[in-house]
Design a protein around this motif. Structure first.
Motif, PDB file in Angstrom:
ATOM      1  N   LEU A  27       0.854  -1.190   0.000  1.00  0.00           N
ATOM      2  CA  LEU A  27       0.000   0.000   0.000  1.00  0.00           C
ATOM      3  C   LEU A  27       0.888   1.237   0.000  1.00  0.00           C
ATOM      4  CD1 LEU A  27      -2.748   1.429   0.373  1.00  0.00           C
ATOM      5  CD2 LEU A  27      -2.436   1.122   2.844  1.00  0.00           C
ATOM      6  N   VAL A  28       0.600   2.155  -0.899  1.00  0.00           N
ATOM      7  CA  VAL A  28       1.393   3.376  -1.010  1.00  0.00           C
ATOM      8  C   VAL A  28       0.466   4.529  -1.358  1.00  0.00           C
ATOM      9  CG1 VAL A  28       1.910   3.004  -3.457  1.00  0.00           C
ATOM     10  CG2 VAL A  28       3.478   4.367  -2.051  1.00  0.00           C
ATOM     11  N   GLN A  29       0.837   5.727  -0.927  1.00  0.00           N
ATOM     12  CA  GLN A  29       0.048   6.896  -1.272  1.00  0.00           C
ATOM     13  C   GLN A  29       0.347   7.350  -2.697  1.00  0.00           C
ATOM     14  OE1 GLN A  29       0.893   9.819   1.797  1.00  0.00           O
ATOM     15  NE2 GLN A  29      -0.922   9.174   2.952  1.00  0.00           N
ATOM     16  N   ALA A  30      -0.598   8.025  -3.287  1.00  0.00           N
ATOM     17  CA  ALA A  30      -0.401   8.570  -4.627  1.00  0.00           C
ATOM     18  C   ALA A  30       0.855   9.441  -4.640  1.00  0.00           C
ATOM     19  CB  ALA A  30      -1.614   9.379  -5.046  1.00  0.00           C
ATOM     20  N   GLY A  31       1.633   9.279  -5.702  1.00  0.00           N
ATOM     21  CA  GLY A  31       2.896   9.993  -5.811  1.00  0.00           C
ATOM     22  C   GLY A  31       4.087   9.218  -5.285  1.00  0.00           C
ATOM     23  N   GLY A  32       3.809   8.134  -4.593  1.00  0.00           N
ATOM     24  CA  GLY A  32       4.873   7.328  -4.019  1.00  0.00           C
ATOM     25  C   GLY A  32       5.472   6.339  -5.000  1.00  0.00           C
ATOM     26  N   ARG A  70       7.158   6.782 -15.965  1.00  0.00           N
ATOM     27  CA  ARG A  70       6.955   6.540 -14.530  1.00  0.00           C
ATOM     28  C   ARG A  70       7.504   5.181 -14.093  1.00  0.00           C
ATOM     29  NH1 ARG A  70       1.972   6.096 -12.451  1.00  0.00           N
ATOM     30  NH2 ARG A  70       1.011   5.272 -14.360  1.00  0.00           N
ATOM     31  N   PHE A  71       7.370   4.179 -14.930  1.00  0.00           N
ATOM     32  CA  PHE A  71       7.800   2.818 -14.600  1.00  0.00           C
ATOM     33  C   PHE A  71       9.044   2.464 -15.394  1.00  0.00           C
ATOM     34  CE2 PHE A  71       3.388   0.861 -13.374  1.00  0.00           C
ATOM     35  CZ  PHE A  71       3.177   1.915 -12.507  1.00  0.00           C
ATOM     36  N   LYS A  88      -0.230   6.292  -9.178  1.00  0.00           N
ATOM     37  CA  LYS A  88      -1.560   6.866  -9.194  1.00  0.00           C
ATOM     38  C   LYS A  88      -2.566   5.825  -8.713  1.00  0.00           C
ATOM     39  CE  LYS A  88      -0.317   9.417 -13.400  1.00  0.00           C
ATOM     40  NZ  LYS A  88      -0.677   9.651 -14.822  1.00  0.00           N
ATOM     41  N   PRO A  89      -3.719   6.257  -8.226  1.00  0.00           N
ATOM     42  CA  PRO A  89      -4.749   5.280  -7.822  1.00  0.00           C
ATOM     43  C   PRO A  89      -5.120   4.314  -8.942  1.00  0.00           C
ATOM     44  CG  PRO A  89      -5.276   7.432  -6.926  1.00  0.00           C
ATOM     45  CD  PRO A  89      -4.079   7.631  -7.824  1.00  0.00           C
TER      46      PRO A  89
END
Length: 126
Positions: A11-16, A67-68, A87-88
């Motif tokens: 689990l990670v927050q957006a932007g992480g 991003r990846f 992103k979500p």
């Protein structure tokens, strides 16, 4: 025996960021194209990224470009997926996959891959 085992989800927050790993066991995949796919709830499994066994050629789906980053370490029989600016919409179960050795099949095609891991969950909160 499952030939590919993913790890690194969470689990990670957006932007992480997260880094997924996929280790092969029982056989070597140094001469196989390796890919990452993902499947969100209620959706079909989709291509994310892949890397050929020769020339370091990579391919990414449009939504993750920039991003990846996919990479491989043949000495460790492992493929990685570095995921930044999450992103979500990136929330899904992520699967790694391997093509048969010495094949030059379509990197983005699910049917091109013969070996699959069991998946690791990635959840991005907003």
């Amino acid at each position: 025996q499952v030939p590919l085992v993913e790890s690194g989800g969470g689990l990670v927050q957006a932007g992480g960021s997260l880094r997924l790993s996929c280790a092969a066991s029982g056989r070597t995949f140094s001469s196989s194209a390796l890919g990452w796919f993902r499947q969100a709830p209620g959706k079909e499994r989709e291509f994310v990224a892949a890397i050929r066994w020769i020339g370091g050629i990579t391919s990414y789906t449009e939504s993750v470009k920039g991003r990846f980053t996919i990479s491989r370490d043949n000495a460790k029989n492992t493929v990685y997926l570095q995921m930044n600016s999450l992103k979500p919409d990136d929330t899904a179960v992520y699967y790694c996959a391997a093509q048969a050795p010495f094949m030059l099949r379509d990197l983005a095609g699910i049917r091109s891959y013969e070996y699959w891991g069991q998946g690791t969950q990635v959840t991005v909160s907003s």
